[in-house]
Structures are given as C-alpha cells and as structure tokens.
Design an enzyme around this catalytic site. Structure first.
Site, short mmCIF file in Angstrom:
data_model
loop_
_atom_site.label_atom_id
_atom_site.label_comp_id
_atom_site.label_asym_id
_atom_site.label_seq_id
_atom_site.Cartn_x
_atom_site.Cartn_y
_atom_site.Cartn_z
N ARG A 20 0.83 -1.20 0.00
CA ARG A 20 0.00 0.00 0.00
C ARG A 20 0.87 1.26 0.00
O ARG A 20 0.91 2.01 -0.98
CB ARG A 20 -0.94 -0.02 1.22
CG ARG A 20 -2.11 0.97 1.12
CD ARG A 20 -1.77 2.38 1.53
NE ARG A 20 -1.29 2.48 2.91
CZ ARG A 20 -0.80 3.59 3.43
NH1 ARG A 20 -0.70 4.69 2.70
NH2 ARG A 20 -0.36 3.60 4.68
N HIS A 213 6.45 4.35 12.56
CA HIS A 213 6.53 4.31 11.10
C HIS A 213 7.55 5.37 10.67
O HIS A 213 7.25 6.56 10.66
CB HIS A 213 5.14 4.63 10.53
CG HIS A 213 5.02 4.58 9.05
ND1 HIS A 213 4.20 3.69 8.40
CD2 HIS A 213 5.61 5.31 8.07
CE1 HIS A 213 4.28 3.89 7.08
NE2 HIS A 213 5.14 4.87 6.87
N CYS A 246 5.46 9.54 -0.05
CA CYS A 246 4.15 10.10 0.22
C CYS A 246 3.78 11.02 -0.93
O CYS A 246 4.52 11.97 -1.20
CB CYS A 246 4.12 10.87 1.54
SG CYS A 246 2.52 11.65 1.86
#
Length: 306
Positions: A20, A213, A246
């Site tokens: 993902r 994370h 991102c």
C-alpha cells in the site's frame, strides 16, 4: 552473530506496508497479478500483517484503483492479516462490501498537511473519521489510526510533542484499536523519538497499542526504531525493499526497508518470524518488475553476485 542488548522486547511485530504505502507512490501502475504475487511472497517470507491496499478515490491515488480486484484474488489464511486504508465512509462501505476485517485511517499532527492530504483541518478530519470508526467497530472491525508528521513538517517545521500527543489521543478516543506514529519526512532522531513516545504514553495511550513508522530520508530510520524499541514499542512499520514515500509530501523518501529492520532485529536476538533471505529475494523480484534497484542495503548485500 546474535548479541542481544538489554532493554529490548523479545519479539517485534513487523507491520508490512509495501503493497500500500510503497506502491501508492509509483509513477506507473503495477498490474494486479504482480501485486497479488508480491503479497503472497511477503506472507511466505513470514510476514503476518500486510497492509494490502487503500479504498481511496482512484482520482487521488490511481495506483490503488484496483483495490477490489486485488482483494478478490488474495489467498486468505487465518495466519495473515490484510488491513486496508480507509479515508472516509465511502471507503468504509467499499471495505465492508469486500469482506475486510481490519482498516486504518490516516490523520495528521499538523494543520498544513491535514489540508494538503485530506483537504480538511485537523478538527474537520477527526469529524470525518468519527462515523468511520464508530461504524467499523460496530461491525467488529479492528481499526488502526495513523498520525503523520510526528517529528517535523515541511511547511510548519518542528512539531511540538504535545501537539502530536493531543492529536493521537483524539484519534484513539474515537475508538481506534491501535496507533502508528509516522515520521513522514524522516527528520526525527533518537532522542526526539524517545521523548515523543513518552509524551504519547503520558497522554494515556498504552505502549502495547503504539507502533512506529519511520522514513529514511536522513538515514535515521533504524536508529529511531532502536530508540522506540528501548522505549517499549513492539510494533514497527516497514516496507519491503524500502519502497514508498508520500504523494502529498515531496520530501518524504522511502520507508524503512523491512529487510534492514529484520537484519538488525535478528542480530539483536529479537524474534520477528520473518526469513530475511526470502524477503530479500521477494524485494529483488519486485525491483525487477519496477525496473530499478532496491534502495535497501540488506537487499543489495544479499543479492546474487554476477
């Protein structure tokens, strides 16, 4: 050689985000059969929690537009968990229709990133998440809350620890089962990580519900992970082969590579259940399909020499 250090957990859960968080940042679309094989190989290497995809609108993340198709072909096993990211109630509807049992929501510790990523303020994003979490829990789903930009923001700079802890507390108060603290742009250092975890625990969130994370923009991801483990964290997000970034934060480079994490933990005698060599083979396979080498140092070191 395995040489343990005092103050570390006996076992760490690796929360694999490559399918993902890793693939969402690819410029080209990865075919669904490749994604399915990638996930299957990750599971075969011993990873039990693999975030498979996201039910975000295809317009915003076209790389994950095949979420339903992917979930339809994944082999299901009681040994494997396949959480999916759900941004809103429409995403939850899709997740429920596809038999998903675990979801994640994605919040921000800063106003600027909340507006760029969700087109909402922090308060507005929490209001959007509230019915998602309420309905999900009523349906018996496990819900994870991500909070991003916990160590720094490219537009706002340093992020106060109390601000992160406040947003984290508000997310958990919605009814979430677990929390992931995300250094989205990779600027954190070990002392900051230790202080941050202390602040979040001080806000009333138990250590056993906290994960970390880390992105490796400045090469600090492993050091920050070790600091988190020493602070009592036992869940670490990582991405096979170091895939990812991102799409809404250009300075966010790849995630902590799962192979680099597992190599370190193996050397410390911390159990993960992951076969690092099988995992490296999987990342080499995926890198070949993406047409570029893996940035993971362990993958590079274990690659067959010509």
């Amino acid at each position: 050689m395995r040489v343990p250090l005092d103050g570390l957990p006996e076992r760490v859960t690796v929360y694999e985000v490559g399918p993902r968080d890793g693939l969402q940042n690819e410029k080209s679309i990865v075919p669904v059969d490749v994604k399915a094989e990638f996930i299957t190989r990750l599971a075969d290497a011993g990873l039990t929690t693999i975030e498979a995809t996201s039910f975000v609108h295809p317009k915003w993340v076209p790389q994950l537009a095949d979420a339903e198709e992917l979930l339809g072909v994944l082999p299901r096993s009681p040994l494997n968990r396949y959480p999916v990211l759900v941004p809103n109630e429409r995403g939850l509807d899709r997740a429920l229709a596809n038999g998903v049992t675990e979801i994640a929501i994605f919040g921000s510790a800063t106003e600027t990133f909340a507006k760029r990523n969700l087109n909402r303020t922090i308060d507005e994003s929490l209001a959007m998440f509230e019915p998602v979490v309420r309905r999900a829990r009523a349906e018996g789903l496990w819900v994870r809350a991500y909070v991003s930009m916990v160590c720094g923001d490219p537009w706002e700079g340093d992020v106060p620890l109390a601000q992160v802890a406040s947003v984290a507390r508000r997310l958990m108060d919605l009814g979430c089962s677990a929390l992931s603290l995300g250094d989205t742009i990779g600027v954190g250092t070990p002392g900051q990580v230790t202080a941050l975890i202390g602040e979040v625990v001080g806000a009333g969130i138990p250590l056993d519900r906290i994960g970390v994370h880390f992105h490796d923009t400045y090469g600090q991801a492993l050091a920050n992970t070790l600091a988190a483990l020493r602070a009592g964290v036992t869940v670490v997000d990582a991405s096979a082969g170091g895939l990812g970034g991102c799409p809404y934060a250009e300075s966010a480079t790849g995630n902590l590579a799962t192979e680099d994490l597992v190599w370190m933990l193996d050397g410390l005698g911390v159990q993960t259940g992951v076969d690092v060599r099988k995992l490296a083979e999987t990342s080499l396979w995926m890198a070949d399909r993406l047409g570029r080498p893996s940035p993971s140092r362990v993958v590079q070191a274990l690659a067959p020499k010509e």
